[in-house]
Design a protein around this motif. Structure first.
Motif, PDB file in Angstrom:
ATOM      1  N   GLU A 154     -42.742 114.436  73.387  1.00 53.60           N
ATOM      2  CA  GLU A 154     -42.069 113.186  73.734  1.00 53.60           C
ATOM      3  C   GLU A 154     -41.550 112.506  72.471  1.00 53.60           C
ATOM      4  O   GLU A 154     -42.087 112.684  71.381  1.00 53.60           O
ATOM      5  CB  GLU A 154     -43.036 112.220  74.434  1.00 53.60           C
ATOM      6  CG  GLU A 154     -43.643 112.737  75.716  1.00 53.60           C
ATOM      7  CD  GLU A 154     -45.113 113.028  75.569  1.00 53.60           C
ATOM      8  OE1 GLU A 154     -45.836 112.991  76.570  1.00 53.60           O
ATOM      9  OE2 GLU A 154     -45.541 113.293  74.417  1.00 53.60           O
TER      10      GLU A 154
ATOM     11  N   SER B 183     -35.703 104.041  75.540  1.00 51.67           N
ATOM     12  CA  SER B 183     -35.426 105.304  76.192  1.00 51.67           C
ATOM     13  C   SER B 183     -36.366 106.360  75.649  1.00 51.67           C
ATOM     14  O   SER B 183     -36.501 106.517  74.437  1.00 51.67           O
ATOM     15  CB  SER B 183     -33.978 105.720  75.949  1.00 51.67           C
ATOM     16  OG  SER B 183     -33.692 106.942  76.591  1.00 51.67           O
TER      17      SER B 183
ATOM     18  N   SER C  49     -37.660 110.483  75.776  1.00 53.68           N
ATOM     19  CA  SER C  49     -37.218 111.827  76.111  1.00 53.68           C
ATOM     20  C   SER C  49     -38.380 112.796  75.927  1.00 53.68           C
ATOM     21  O   SER C  49     -39.324 112.522  75.181  1.00 53.68           O
ATOM     22  CB  SER C  49     -36.031 112.254  75.248  1.00 53.68           C
ATOM     23  OG  SER C  49     -36.402 112.316  73.889  1.00 53.68           O
TER      24      SER C  49
ATOM     25  N   ARG D   4     -32.814 114.204  84.236  1.00 55.68           N
ATOM     26  CA  ARG D   4     -33.126 115.459  83.546  1.00 55.68           C
ATOM     27  C   ARG D   4     -31.858 116.191  83.188  1.00 55.68           C
ATOM     28  O   ARG D   4     -30.824 116.036  83.828  1.00 55.68           O
ATOM     29  CB  ARG D   4     -34.058 116.348  84.408  1.00 55.68           C
ATOM     30  CG  ARG D   4     -33.343 117.299  85.388  1.00 55.68           C
ATOM     31  CD  ARG D   4     -33.026 116.606  86.676  1.00 55.68           C
ATOM     32  NE  ARG D   4     -32.547 117.545  87.671  1.00 55.68           N
ATOM     33  CZ  ARG D   4     -31.300 117.572  88.107  1.00 55.68           C
ATOM     34  NH1 ARG D   4     -30.387 116.741  87.623  1.00 55.68           N
ATOM     35  NH2 ARG D   4     -30.927 118.451  89.038  1.00 55.68           N
TER      36      ARG D   4
ATOM     37  N   THR E 253     -34.828 119.121  79.349  1.00 51.57           N
ATOM     38  CA  THR E 253     -35.324 117.836  78.853  1.00 51.57           C
ATOM     39  C   THR E 253     -35.317 116.818  79.975  1.00 51.57           C
ATOM     40  O   THR E 253     -34.426 116.828  80.841  1.00 51.57           O
ATOM     41  CB  THR E 253     -34.426 117.335  77.700  1.00 51.57           C
ATOM     42  OG1 THR E 253     -34.452 118.303  76.639  1.00 51.57           O
ATOM     43  CG2 THR E 253     -34.905 116.001  77.170  1.00 51.57           C
TER      44      THR E 253
ATOM     45  N   TYR F 237     -35.734 112.547  80.738  1.00 55.26           N
ATOM     46  CA  TYR F 237     -35.559 111.258  80.084  1.00 55.26           C
ATOM     47  C   TYR F 237     -36.130 110.139  80.960  1.00 55.26           C
ATOM     48  O   TYR F 237     -36.227 110.264  82.171  1.00 55.26           O
ATOM     49  CB  TYR F 237     -34.077 110.977  79.839  1.00 55.26           C
ATOM     50  CG  TYR F 237     -33.355 112.063  79.085  1.00 55.26           C
ATOM     51  CD1 TYR F 237     -32.681 113.076  79.767  1.00 55.26           C
ATOM     52  CD2 TYR F 237     -33.351 112.082  77.698  1.00 55.26           C
ATOM     53  CE1 TYR F 237     -32.018 114.083  79.078  1.00 55.26           C
ATOM     54  CE2 TYR F 237     -32.690 113.084  76.997  1.00 55.26           C
ATOM     55  CZ  TYR F 237     -32.027 114.071  77.691  1.00 55.26           C
ATOM     56  OH  TYR F 237     -31.377 115.070  76.996  1.00 55.26           O
TER      57      TYR F 237
ATOM     58  N   CYS G 154     -45.320 112.595  79.230  1.00 54.48           N
ATOM     59  CA  CYS G 154     -44.436 113.465  79.984  1.00 54.48           C
ATOM     60  C   CYS G 154     -45.293 114.551  80.638  1.00 54.48           C
ATOM     61  O   CYS G 154     -46.273 115.021  80.050  1.00 54.48           O
ATOM     62  CB  CYS G 154     -43.436 114.081  79.007  1.00 54.48           C
ATOM     63  SG  CYS G 154     -42.478 115.434  79.643  1.00 54.48           S
TER      64      CYS G 154
END
Length: 120
Positions: free
Chosen positions: A6, A19, A21, A72, A78, A80, A96
């Motif tokens: 992450e 944000s 990811s 995604r 990935t 988000y 995540c």
């Protein structure tokens, strides 16, 4: 082996945005779903949001509906999490997670977590 990493946590004032990811840096793997969970100090880990790899159907906890958006990128493998209108109650470590090859296989893979702190 799947290794989820992450990024994007940090400190933000209430009302601000962050944000997150999460990418798989390990062996290529295509889970059925990807999601985000969070755990605040002294509390249990709780579900935040999830997205299906195929079709992109999403699900959210009531506490974040209308403020957070999960998405995604299947090419980049990935997921988000866009977090808007952040509140101090959103302060937590965000994790995540990916399921196995089917949604019912459970959240089998976890990242190390990234801290999100929202100041009032």
């Amino acid at each position: 082996q799947v290794q989820l990493v992450e990024s994007g946590g940090g400190l933000v004032q209430a009302g601000g945005s962050l944000s997150l990811s999460c990418a798989n840096s390990g062996q290529s793997f295509f889970s059925a779903a990807m999601g985000w969970f969070r755990q605040a100090p002294g509390k249990e880990r709780e579900f935040v949001a999830s997205v299906l790899r195929n079709g992109g159907s999403t699900s959210y906890a009531d506490s974040v509906k209308g403020r957070f958006t999960i998405s995604r990128d299947n090419v980049k493998n990935t997921v988000y999490l866009q977090m808007n209108s952040l509140k101090p109650d959103d302060t937590a470590t965000y994790y995540c997670a990916w399921t196995g090859l089917t949604y019912t296989s459970g959240w089998n893979y976890w990242g190390q977590g990234t801290q999100v702190t929202v100041s009032s």
